[in-house]
Scaffold this active site. Structure first.
Site, PDB file in Angstrom:
ATOM      1  N   LYS A 264       5.723 -18.030  39.532  1.00 50.36           N
ATOM      2  CA  LYS A 264       7.040 -18.446  39.063  1.00 50.36           C
ATOM      3  C   LYS A 264       8.246 -17.946  39.619  1.00 50.36           C
ATOM      4  O   LYS A 264       8.346 -16.730  39.759  1.00 50.36           O
ATOM      5  CB  LYS A 264       7.032 -18.089  37.533  1.00 50.36           C
ATOM      6  CG  LYS A 264       8.412 -18.286  36.663  1.00 50.36           C
ATOM      7  CD  LYS A 264       8.414 -17.730  35.527  1.00 50.36           C
ATOM      8  CE  LYS A 264       9.607 -17.637  34.784  1.00 50.36           C
ATOM      9  NZ  LYS A 264       9.692 -17.099  33.446  1.00 50.36           N
ATOM     10  N   ASP A 269      17.285 -16.445  34.880  1.00 50.70           N
ATOM     11  CA  ASP A 269      16.950 -17.198  33.576  1.00 50.70           C
ATOM     12  C   ASP A 269      18.143 -16.722  32.410  1.00 50.70           C
ATOM     13  O   ASP A 269      17.812 -15.630  31.788  1.00 50.70           O
ATOM     14  CB  ASP A 269      15.198 -16.619  33.127  1.00 50.70           C
ATOM     15  CG  ASP A 269      14.919 -17.572  31.927  1.00 50.70           C
ATOM     16  OD1 ASP A 269      15.728 -18.175  31.447  1.00 50.70           O
ATOM     17  OD2 ASP A 269      14.030 -16.921  31.501  1.00 50.70           O
ATOM     18  N   LYS A 276      20.009 -16.774  25.871  1.00 49.08           N
ATOM     19  CA  LYS A 276      19.465 -15.409  25.735  1.00 49.08           C
ATOM     20  C   LYS A 276      20.631 -14.632  25.177  1.00 49.08           C
ATOM     21  O   LYS A 276      21.716 -15.021  25.636  1.00 49.08           O
ATOM     22  CB  LYS A 276      18.868 -15.006  26.959  1.00 49.08           C
ATOM     23  CG  LYS A 276      17.596 -15.427  27.406  1.00 49.08           C
ATOM     24  CD  LYS A 276      17.080 -14.302  28.598  1.00 49.08           C
ATOM     25  CE  LYS A 276      15.558 -15.027  29.178  1.00 49.08           C
ATOM     26  NZ  LYS A 276      14.664 -14.834  28.261  1.00 49.08           N
ATOM     27  N   ASP A 287      13.391 -12.680  37.325  1.00 49.08           N
ATOM     28  CA  ASP A 287      12.456 -13.778  36.906  1.00 49.08           C
ATOM     29  C   ASP A 287      11.782 -14.402  37.882  1.00 49.08           C
ATOM     30  O   ASP A 287      10.778 -15.502  37.537  1.00 49.08           O
ATOM     31  CB  ASP A 287      13.112 -14.740  35.818  1.00 49.08           C
ATOM     32  CG  ASP A 287      12.337 -14.985  34.704  1.00 49.08           C
ATOM     33  OD1 ASP A 287      11.084 -14.620  34.580  1.00 49.08           O
ATOM     34  OD2 ASP A 287      12.767 -16.249  33.939  1.00 49.08           O
ATOM     35  N   ASP A 346      14.323 -21.805  26.737  1.00 52.06           N
ATOM     36  CA  ASP A 346      14.078 -20.380  27.299  1.00 52.06           C
ATOM     37  C   ASP A 346      12.644 -20.222  27.846  1.00 52.06           C
ATOM     38  O   ASP A 346      12.229 -19.250  28.672  1.00 52.06           O
ATOM     39  CB  ASP A 346      14.352 -19.383  26.521  1.00 52.06           C
ATOM     40  CG  ASP A 346      14.701 -17.972  27.166  1.00 52.06           C
ATOM     41  OD1 ASP A 346      14.720 -17.976  28.437  1.00 52.06           O
ATOM     42  OD2 ASP A 346      14.718 -17.003  26.315  1.00 52.06           O
ATOM     43  N   GLU A 348      10.973 -21.545  30.086  1.00 52.57           N
ATOM     44  CA  GLU A 348      10.941 -22.459  31.109  1.00 52.57           C
ATOM     45  C   GLU A 348      10.135 -22.485  32.087  1.00 52.57           C
ATOM     46  O   GLU A 348       9.615 -23.132  33.082  1.00 52.57           O
ATOM     47  CB  GLU A 348      12.395 -22.422  31.908  1.00 52.57           C
ATOM     48  CG  GLU A 348      12.658 -21.250  32.718  1.00 52.57           C
ATOM     49  CD  GLU A 348      12.317 -20.061  32.157  1.00 52.57           C
ATOM     50  OE1 GLU A 348      12.590 -19.748  30.828  1.00 52.57           O
ATOM     51  OE2 GLU A 348      12.136 -18.884  32.609  1.00 52.57           O
ATOM     52  N   ARG A 350       6.668 -21.691  32.029  1.00 47.21           N
ATOM     53  CA  ARG A 350       5.546 -22.713  32.044  1.00 47.21           C
ATOM     54  C   ARG A 350       5.720 -24.020  32.486  1.00 47.21           C
ATOM     55  O   ARG A 350       4.965 -24.773  32.944  1.00 47.21           O
ATOM     56  CB  ARG A 350       5.235 -22.388  30.502  1.00 47.21           C
ATOM     57  CG  ARG A 350       5.943 -23.227  29.586  1.00 47.21           C
ATOM     58  CD  ARG A 350       5.908 -22.730  28.091  1.00 47.21           C
ATOM     59  NE  ARG A 350       6.050 -21.208  27.961  1.00 47.21           N
ATOM     60  CZ  ARG A 350       6.012 -20.603  26.732  1.00 47.21           C
ATOM     61  NH1 ARG A 350       5.542 -21.227  25.733  1.00 47.21           N
ATOM     62  NH2 ARG A 350       6.392 -19.477  26.564  1.00 47.21           N
TER      63      ARG A 350
HETATM   64  N1  BES Z   1      11.396 -14.759  31.949  1.00 42.39           N
HETATM   65  C1  BES Z   1      11.343 -14.668  30.221  1.00 42.39           C
HETATM   66  C2  BES Z   1      10.184 -13.623  29.837  1.00 42.39           C
HETATM   67  C3  BES Z   1      10.610 -12.298  30.361  1.00 42.39           C
HETATM   68  C4  BES Z   1      11.104 -11.483  29.139  1.00 42.39           C
HETATM   69  C5  BES Z   1      10.407 -11.855  31.379  1.00 42.39           C
HETATM   70  C6  BES Z   1      11.443 -10.085  29.303  1.00 42.39           C
HETATM   71  C7  BES Z   1      10.592 -10.356  31.596  1.00 42.39           C
HETATM   72  C8  BES Z   1      11.147  -9.664  30.543  1.00 42.39           C
HETATM   73  C9  BES Z   1      10.913 -16.298  29.833  1.00 42.39           C
HETATM   74  O1  BES Z   1      11.341 -17.293  30.433  1.00 42.39           O
HETATM   75  C10 BES Z   1      11.180 -16.222  28.415  1.00 42.39           C
HETATM   76  O2  BES Z   1      12.301 -16.339  27.962  1.00 42.39           O
HETATM   77  N2  BES Z   1      10.279 -16.326  27.387  1.00 42.39           N
HETATM   78  C11 BES Z   1      10.394 -16.418  26.059  1.00 42.39           C
HETATM   79  C12 BES Z   1       9.290 -17.385  25.453  1.00 42.39           C
HETATM   80  C13 BES Z   1       9.941 -17.881  24.290  1.00 42.39           C
HETATM   81  C14 BES Z   1      11.117 -18.468  24.135  1.00 42.39           C
HETATM   82  C15 BES Z   1       8.668 -18.843  23.649  1.00 42.39           C
HETATM   83  C16 BES Z   1      10.416 -15.147  25.319  1.00 42.39           C
HETATM   84  O3  BES Z   1       9.429 -14.380  25.725  1.00 42.39           O
HETATM   85  O4  BES Z   1      11.029 -14.758  24.556  1.00 42.39           O
HETATM   86 ZN    ZN Z   2      11.809 -16.952  32.295  1.00 38.46          ZN
HETATM   87 MN    MN Z   3      13.153 -17.896  29.764  1.00 40.74          MN
END
Ligand code: BES
Ligand code: ZN
Ligand code: MN
Length: 498
Positions: A264, A269, A276, A287, A346, A348, A350
């Site tokens: 990824k 992000d 966020k 990210d 968010d 994204e 996946r």
């Molecule tokens: N890049 C983030 C995940 C992340 C969080 C990486 C903290 C490193 C540190 C990912 O794209 C994300 O935002 N995931 C969301 C998913 C949710 C919207 C289902 C998350 O983990 O809140």
């Molecule tokens: Zn992300």
């Molecule tokens: Mn995200």
């Protein structure tokens, strides 16, 4: 860090490292140096109650009878307790001490205790590898006067001395290549997103060509032809173009199916329209930790000429909110033909991996496919920063990966996949939605990925907790750990080289 190797001799300046086995007994060269100091080292050990316990360090400043500034005595512990990673940690610890003492020239006398489990070349090579990993710094954007060393220069000259310098050099030919790969991964993750956007990342990956890696860069147009609307949708809100990079290393037998690594690479992000919160958002420059690891790994494999055919594929996008960005509720069709209802922009990572994984198995029919992604905040809740989470359809591959994790200290912990979890991403409006409910966030993300994996043995490694904002260890002081390069290199070298 350029580490040199030589025979054992007493240096005329700087700091010298001597290893001491448990029971505080010097081996040959150590005994010689002790004698040259008139037994000062033995007396210092006694006075400080230094017993040679593993990882203990005794700093003897201005030793008698020698031109050295200091001698570091490093405990090896008992014979039988010293694994390769332990030696890297010793090297790291000593390098850290020397760097903070403003040592410019460090000579390490690499001497093992009798009946040791490692061979002498590996011991010296691992020592050097620990030094190199520890001394990594990301200070290119600091003015000289503001750097930790105030612009006075760092520990630059490191020599590992041993009875068999040729064997040490040979061991380090591979270990140094791996350390370079880790440094590359750390650089990519540490780099800010105004500098490292998808096109720039692709350019840096392209540099692997010099090592004999074949690097293809797919543009948005290429990806449109391939119907990669899942990946492309994430980049719609960004003025930066998306890219998919395909790296191929052919070090194995001709015609043998490759192993494949998929990363990824969200260069930043923001969350997109599902923006966020502000606090800590700067961390999202990291990210692309999965893509960085894959690139660092390909560097390592090529630089040490690994006898394996390996593919590295990274999906590079920036996730921004914008009038052109995709919205919650949008439905897109992925390259696989499956449709996805995007309920949170968010989630994204996946979406990027869905097309990257499909493309990888479709084009390369790999022996296995391992993807790495800073995929979910939930993996931090579950495992903290100690283990990465792994999800898999293949027990043997998991076992091998866990073994590599134990050996390198880049640990993994398996979490479940099942039909019941898979149902949580069903939706009435499309083949699936891109989020589950409140619970089991890391697992529903993994279930989503699994819908883009066919029969091939596959592991998803969620590195959101281990790739960035990393705890300081013996072998890393960096915000970006470079997690995964050593792990996967080890997986390959232990199981897939011929
Ligand atoms: N890049 C983030 C995940 C992340 C969080 C990486 C903290 C490193 C540190 C990912 O794209 C994300 O935002 N995931 C969301 C998913 C949710 C919207 C289902 C998350 O983990 O809140
Ligand atoms: Zn992300
Ligand atoms: Mn995200």
């Amino acid at each position: 860090m350029n580490v040199k190797f030589s025979a054992l001799s007493v240096p005329q300046s700087g700091a010298l490292v001597l290893t001491v086995a448990k029971g505080a007994k010097f081996a040959g060269f150590g005994a010689e140096v002790d004698a040259a100091t008139g037994g000062q080292l033995s007396r210092a050990m006694k006075a400080a109650d230094f017993t040679g316990k593993q990882a203990s360090i005794l700093d003897v400043v201005a030793p008698n009878g020698l031109k050295l500034d200091r001698i570091y005595l490093v405990g090896l512990g008992a014979s039988g307790d010293l694994a390769a990673y332990d030696v890297e940690k010793l090297g790291g610890s000593v390098a850290g001490r020397a760097a903070s003492a403003r040592v410019r020239k460090l000579s390490i006398a690499s001497e093992l205790h009798a009946g040791a489990e490692l061979n002498a070349g590996d011991f010296a090579g691992r020592f050097a590898s620990g030094v190199s990993l520890r001394l990594y710094k990301f200070d290119k954007y600091k003015s000289a006067a503001k750097r930790d060393d105030n612009g006075n220069g760092d520990l630059k000259a490191v020599t590992v001395m041993s009875a068999g310098a040729a064997a040490a050099r040979k061991a380090y030919a591979a270990l140094g290549a791996i350390a370079e790969g880790v440094h590359l991964a750390r650089d990519l993750v540490n780099e800010p997103a105004n500098i490292l956007y998808p096109v720039e990342f692709a350019k840096r990956a392209k540099k692997l060509t010099k090592l004999g890696v074949k690097v293809e860069v797919l543009t948005e147009k290429d990806m449109e032809k391939l119907q990669m609307h899942s990946l492309l949708g994430v980049g719609l809100g960004s003025v930066r173009d998306s890219r998919l990079v395909v790296m191929q290393w052919q070090g194995g037998r001709k015609g043998q199916k490759p192993v494949a690594f998929v990363g990824k690479g969200v260069t930043f992000d923001t969350g997109g329209i599902s923006l966020k919160p502000g606090a800590g958002m700067g961390d999202m420059k990291g990210d692309m930790g999965g893509a960085a690891c894959v690139t660092g790994l390909m560097h390592a494999l090529a630089a040490r000429k690994a006898k394996v055919n390996a593919i590295g594929i990274i999906g590079l996008v920036e996730n921004m909110p914008d009038a052109a960005a995709q919205r919650p509720g949008d439905i897109i069709r992925s390259m696989s033909g499956q449709t996805i209802e995007i309920l949170n922009t968010d989630a994204e990572g996946r979406l990027v991996l869905a097309d990257a994984l499909w493309y990888t198995q479709d084009r390369f029919k790999p022996r296995f496919m391992i993807n790495l992604a800073t995929l979910t905040g939930a993996i931090l809740v579950a495992l903290g920063k100690e283990h990465a989470g792994i999800f898999s359809n293949d027990d043997e591959l998991c076992e091998r990966l866990s073994g590599a994790g134990e050996a390198t200290g880049e640990k993994v912990w398996r979490l479940p996949l099942s039909k019941a979890y898979d149902k949580l991403i069903d939706t009435p409006n499309a083949d699936m939605k891109n989020i589950g409910g409140r619970n089991a966030g890391s697992i529903t993300a993994a279930q989503f990925l699994q819908r883009f994996v066919n029969d091939v043995p596959w592991v998803h490694i969620d590195i959101a907790g281990t790739a960035m904002d990393s705890p300081k260890t013996e072998i890393s002081r960096s915000w970006a750990s470079g997690y995964g390069v050593r792990l996967l290199d080890r997986l390959v070298s232990d199981n897939y080289e011929n």
